[in-house]
Structure formats: structure tokens, C-alpha cells
Write an enzyme that holds these catalytic residues in place. Structure first.
Site, PDB file in Angstrom:
ATOM      1  N   ARG A 125       0.831  -1.206   0.000  1.00 29.99           N
ATOM      2  CA  ARG A 125       0.000   0.000   0.000  1.00 29.99           C
ATOM      3  C   ARG A 125       0.863   1.253   0.000  1.00 29.99           C
ATOM      4  NH1 ARG A 125      -3.337   0.169   4.742  1.00 29.99           N
ATOM      5  NH2 ARG A 125      -1.694  -1.072   5.651  1.00 29.99           N
ATOM      6  N   ASN A 167      -6.567  -2.566   2.403  1.00 29.87           N
ATOM      7  CA  ASN A 167      -6.778  -4.008   2.450  1.00 29.87           C
ATOM      8  C   ASN A 167      -8.259  -4.279   2.671  1.00 29.87           C
ATOM      9  OD1 ASN A 167      -4.004  -4.454   2.283  1.00 29.87           O
ATOM     10  ND2 ASN A 167      -3.765  -4.443   4.489  1.00 29.87           N
TER      11      ASN A 167
END
Length: 70
Positions: free
Chosen positions: A11, A29
Site C-alpha cells: 500500500r 486491504n
């Protein structure tokens, strides 16, 4: 996006790459193990981010990218 990406800085790397392209980006997520990436900006820059996500140069193992314009 599909694959094993948690715990490898995916990320962070994705939002950093998006910022380099001048995009506003969020990566989160999801409970099913996938990652949702939302990027906003010029179409060519978003396409460049999608190409990067598909390139194999990302952290983790990405096995699929589904890109949908909104």
C-alpha cells in the site's frame, strides 16, 4: 487486485508511486485479502499506475489487476 500483498509495503509503495505520477490515491486491504486502490487524476497518469501495478515491480505477489474507470 488479487494476490499476496499484505505485510510487504504494497500500500505504501502504491501510494508513493501514485504521488510520483501526480495522482491522489488510496490503497486499502479488504477483508477477502484483496487490495482496493482508488486513484484520481489525468487518465494517462492513472493508466501509468495500472501498468506499474501489472508490471511485477510492486512489492508482494500481484496475480491480477481489475481496473475500472469511475
Amino acid at each position: 487486485m488479487h494476490g499476496h500483498v499484505q505485510g510487504v509495503g504494497f500500500r505504501y509503495a502504491t501510494t508513493r508511486r501514485a504521488a510520483e505520477l501526480g495522482l491522489a490515491c488510496e490503497a486499502q486491504n479488504l477483508p477477502d485479502g484483496t487490495v482496493l486502490v482508488t486513484a484520481r487524476g489525468a487518465a494517462a497518469d492513472v493508466d501509468a499506475l495500472v501498468d506499474w501495478l501489472r508490471s511485477g515491480r510492486t512489492p508482494g505477489r500481484v496475480t491480477g489487476v481489475d481496473a475500472q474507470p469511475v
